[in-house]
Write a protein that holds these residues in place. Structure first.
Motif, short mmCIF file in Angstrom:
data_model
loop_
_atom_site.label_atom_id
_atom_site.label_comp_id
_atom_site.label_asym_id
_atom_site.label_seq_id
_atom_site.Cartn_x
_atom_site.Cartn_y
_atom_site.Cartn_z
N VAL A 29 0.88 -1.16 0.00
CA VAL A 29 0.00 0.00 0.00
C VAL A 29 0.92 1.21 0.00
O VAL A 29 1.62 1.49 0.98
N VAL A 65 -5.05 3.85 -6.90
CA VAL A 65 -6.27 3.20 -7.37
C VAL A 65 -6.87 4.04 -8.50
O VAL A 65 -6.57 5.22 -8.64
N GLU A 106 -7.40 0.15 -0.79
CA GLU A 106 -6.00 -0.11 -1.13
C GLU A 106 -5.42 -1.21 -0.25
O GLU A 106 -4.63 -2.05 -0.70
#
Length: 330
Positions: A81, A87, A144
């Motif tokens: 992450v 995203v 995420e």
């Protein structure tokens, strides 16, 4: 068993040494934190461990695989992450996860089942069909994290996982991280410059500054190692008072930070009248005095002579925090 080992891990960029001969171990199942200001080298360490960046010197192993000679095995073993959002706002939550799973070659039946699992883990099952442009910042961060878990990683890297989130959302993310660590049995390595985050989440913490890890231990052990209460004193003529207090047998350590003194002492509540009397004796007026237990901020100040905010606000400047140890027997 170790999930991660590093040996003299080093990264230089021309004349800048971003990570300086770092060696540490992370045990399987841990939530391990790298705590330090922006620019301390935390993200660079994560990039090297995840094979996104090659070290200048040294080596590391993730889940037993060398970051130099077994990069593909490392990548199959980890989830990431990133600090910056990664995203696609034009896709739904489900579509983002499905795309990620396809990149890892997951079969359709497994993808479908796993997407449902990770969405439930982060509490987004009812938002799966919503475009990400309609997600809040906290929802995107949770998605995420879910994406990072899609391919059943052994190790999950979280780079500043709550950066920019409001305090309430930040606390919710902490609860999800703890739950994922327990339910998924995943080892978590996170970077942060939030003291409270490191204290709340991590089983152990490495304090890092200027590319060096200064100390590693549990949050409680780090705070307990300070051994004393902290008196905060605002007064006139701080230098004179600092010198006098440093000579007192009950004072372990005195630091000056901006317009106040931080005095480390056992049974601090009982020492408040003594400090007031010392100030009176030298003709100094105490404007305010208080006592508290040590925090991770005190630990960072102890090892670096400055606070994390000092490091971030005045990078490269001479630190304002100064220290004088008492002149008496310990």
């Amino acid at each position: 068993m170790q999930a991660i080992t590093t040996t003299n891990l080093t990264k230089r960029f021309e004349s800048l040494t971003a990570v300086d001969r770092v060696s540490f171990e992370v045990m399987q199942g841990e939530i391990f934190g790298l705590l330090g200001p922006n620019g301390a080298g935390k993200t660079t360490i994560i990039k090297m461990l995840s094979t996104l960046m090659a070290p200048t010197e040294g080596d590391a192993a993730v889940w037993g695989f060398s970051i130099g000679s077994a990069r593909d095995d490392v990548r199959r073993s980890i989830g990431m992450v990133f600090q910056d959002p990664a995203v696609d706002d034009s896709l739904t939550g489900w579509e983002n996860l499905d795309f990620h799973a396809r990149m890892y070659g997951m079969k359709k039946d497994l993808r479908t089942a796993r997407i449902s699992e990770v969405l439930a883990l982060v509490g987004l099952e009812d938002k799966a069909g919503l475009l990400l442009k309609k997600y809040s910042g906290g929802m995107k961060r949770r998605l995420e994290i879910a994406r990072g878990l899609m391919h059943y990683p052994r190790v999950l890297f979280l780079d500043e996982p709550t950066l920019g989130l409001d305090p309430q959302t930040r606390h919710h993310i902490w609860e999800y991280i703890k739950m994922l660590n327990q339910k998924e049995h995943v080892t978590v390595i996170l970077t942060t410059h939030y003291m409270e985050e490191a204290d709340s989440l991590c089983s152990r913490i490495g304090i890092i500054d200027h590319g060096k890890i200064l100390v590693i231990d549990t949050p409680e052990a780090l705070k307990n190692a300070m051994g004393n209460d902290i008196l905060t004193i605002k007064a006139e003529n701080l230098e004179h008072l600092m010198s006098e207090l440093a000579a007192e047998p009950w004072v372990q350590e005195v630091k000056r930070y901006d317009d106040r003194l931080l005095v480390s002492a056992r049974l601090g509540e009982e020492k408040i009248p003594v400090a007031v009397e010392t100030a009176r004796r030298i003709g100094t007026v105490i404007q305010a005095i208080s006592m508290r237990k040590p925090t991770l901020e005190d630990v960072f100040l102890h090892y670096t002579g400055k606070t994390i905010r000092d490091e971030e606000d005045a990078e490269g400047e001479v630190p304002r925090g100064r220290m004088r140890k008492r002149r008496g027997p310990h």
